[in-house]
Design an enzyme around this catalytic site. Structure first.
Site, mmCIF file in Angstrom:
data_model
loop_
_atom_site.group_PDB
_atom_site.id
_atom_site.type_symbol
_atom_site.label_atom_id
_atom_site.label_comp_id
_atom_site.label_asym_id
_atom_site.label_seq_id
_atom_site.Cartn_x
_atom_site.Cartn_y
_atom_site.Cartn_z
ATOM 1 N N VAL A 67 3.992 -0.738 4.204
ATOM 2 C CA VAL A 67 2.620 -0.994 4.635
ATOM 3 C C VAL A 67 1.963 -1.849 3.550
ATOM 4 C CG1 VAL A 67 0.409 0.032 5.258
ATOM 5 C CG2 VAL A 67 2.539 1.191 5.910
ATOM 6 N N PHE B 205 11.147 3.532 7.164
ATOM 7 C CA PHE B 205 11.604 2.393 7.958
ATOM 8 C C PHE B 205 10.922 1.078 7.619
ATOM 9 C CE2 PHE B 205 12.389 6.202 10.501
ATOM 10 C CZ PHE B 205 13.764 6.077 10.649
ATOM 11 N N LEU C 173 0.834 -1.218 0.000
ATOM 12 C CA LEU C 173 0.000 0.000 0.000
ATOM 13 C C LEU C 173 0.856 1.250 0.000
ATOM 14 C CD1 LEU C 173 -2.581 -1.103 2.745
ATOM 15 C CD2 LEU C 173 -3.021 -0.922 0.289
ATOM 16 N N ASP D 229 3.941 15.641 12.690
ATOM 17 C CA ASP D 229 4.291 15.337 11.302
ATOM 18 C C ASP D 229 3.057 15.455 10.401
ATOM 19 O OD1 ASP D 229 6.034 14.723 9.259
ATOM 20 O OD2 ASP D 229 5.851 12.549 9.515
ATOM 21 N N SER E 197 5.176 2.873 1.250
ATOM 22 C CA SER E 197 6.459 2.663 1.928
ATOM 23 C C SER E 197 6.806 3.895 2.725
ATOM 24 C CB SER E 197 7.590 2.450 0.924
ATOM 25 O OG SER E 197 7.321 1.331 0.142
ATOM 26 N N GLY E 198 7.467 3.677 3.853
ATOM 27 C CA GLY E 198 7.968 4.787 4.637
ATOM 28 C C GLY E 198 9.472 4.650 4.727
#
Ligand code: ATP
Length: 349
Positions: free
Chosen positions: A27, A24, A19, A139, A21-22
């Protein structure tokens, strides 16, 4: 302290499509085998031992989990479960399938201020609720404002990513220089104690962009952007705000205030005449004014391009080593991609 399940997540859930990416981790959509229900699984690589800077400090994830567990609100993503297996932590979260608010808006032909207000109002409700629990997000930016179902008559806002969130305790002075340059408040740059007002500044920036398609402090470089923020260098240029109501500008002006103590709170924002009109004139203005769609589409296309180039960082260059030691060491996503990403690459090529 949050209770983490030690079972293997894959025994209980089927792991599906990526779904997002971050910095770290990733998802992915997951399906609970027992109930068939769909969720979002956030897969995070954590440091196995201190001194190893590959991965996220597990204390930071535990903090995120504890904060999410304390929050139950329609406009905040819910957390269901957490699994811990080896160097991986998996957060099972409410699946938010409507995508990002800004993408939804960019697909429209036009949008009235009254429609934009419905979204800002929900953001204020979610943020007001977390502030009432002494939790600050730190954030808030377009990537973290999603919609649960974009086909609903008034799609529901869901605030996500509590990776930088913090519970403020009485008497505590909390400082951080994490964030994305465009959206951070002056006190973040000057490394002063932060407060719930820090989130309110970001809501001011988000509203400004939503109405005009312009970022109020954006410079040609991050340094210039930060300088513009500290110098309060912004204005409502007529060509970008041709159809914007005065109430909308007043709402933004009350959020983009340098002194945190003078900045509008979420509670006050909900009662601002732009959000809650107290005269028929105000209500009519909201329906007459529209957002600068042509410019907004351009802004969103640029934003998506920058994201895809991985040019927007969670922790900007202001981050000093001392801060990195306290939290976690951000690293290039490329270095951290798990085997699942490799699978994606293979299927995409
Ligand atoms: P960052 O590096 O920005 O801190 P992160 O690793 O903390 O990211 P998130 O921002 O929480 O990860 O999620 C990364 C992306 O995954 C989001 O931008 C979004 O597209 C998607 N995503 C996150 N949570 C959900 C959810 N509950 N449902 C659907 N998609 C989600």
């Amino acid at each position: 302290m949050a209770a983490f399940k030690m079972e293997n997540v894959e025994d209980l859930y089927e792991i599906g499509d990526l779904l997002g990416s971050g910095h770290f981790g990733q998802v992915r959509e997951v399906r609970e085998k027992a109930s068939g229900s769909r969720w979002a699984g956030k897969f995070l690589k954590v440091q196995k031992n201190e001194g190893n800077h590959m991965g996220l400090d597990s204390r930071r994830v535990k903090k995120e989990v504890e904060i999410l567990q304390a929050l139950q609100h329609d406009n905040i993503m819910a957390l269901k479960d957490v699994f811990e297996s080896g160097a991986e932590l998996v957060l099972i979260m409410e699946l938010i399938s409507g995508g990002e608010l800004f993408d939804f808006v960019a697909e429209k032909e036009n949008l009235l201020e009254s429609e934009a207000i419905e979204f800002i109002k929900q953001i204020l409700h979610g943020v007001g609720y977390m502030h009432s629990k002494h939790i600050t997000h730190f954030d808030l930016k377009p990537e973290n404002i999603m919609l649960s179902d974009k086909d609903a008559p008034i799609p529901q806002i869901k605030i996500i990513d509590f990776g930088l969130a913090h519970r403020l305790t009485q008497g505590e002075e909390y400082r951080s220089q994490c964030g994305t340059p465009q959206y951070i408040a002056p006190e973040v740059i000057s490394y002063e104690p932060l407060s719930p007002a820090t989130d309110m500044w970001s809501i001011g920036v988000i509203t400004y962009i939503l109405l005009s398609g312009m970022s109020p402090f954006q410079g040609d470089s991050d340094e210039e952007t930060l300088k513009n923020i500290v110098g309060m260098n912004y204005e409502f240029e007529e060509r970008y705000f041709p159809d914007t109501s005065e109430a909308a500008k007043d709402f933004i002006q009350k959020l983009l205030v340098k002194d945190q103590n003078m900045r509008m709170t979420a509670e006050e924002g909900i009662l601002h005449p732009w959000i809650k009109p107290f005269s028929r004139g105000h209500a009519t203005d909201r329906k007459r004014s529209s957002i600068n769609m042509k410019n907004f589409k351009k802004f969103n296309a640029r934003r998506k391009w920058k994201l895809s180039c991985n040019m927007v960082w969670m922790c900007n260059r202001l981050n000093n080593l001392q801060l990195l030691r306290q939290t976690a060491v951000p690293m290039n996503v490329e270095k951290e991609k798990s085997h699942r990403d490799q699978e994606d690459k293979q299927t995409n090529t």
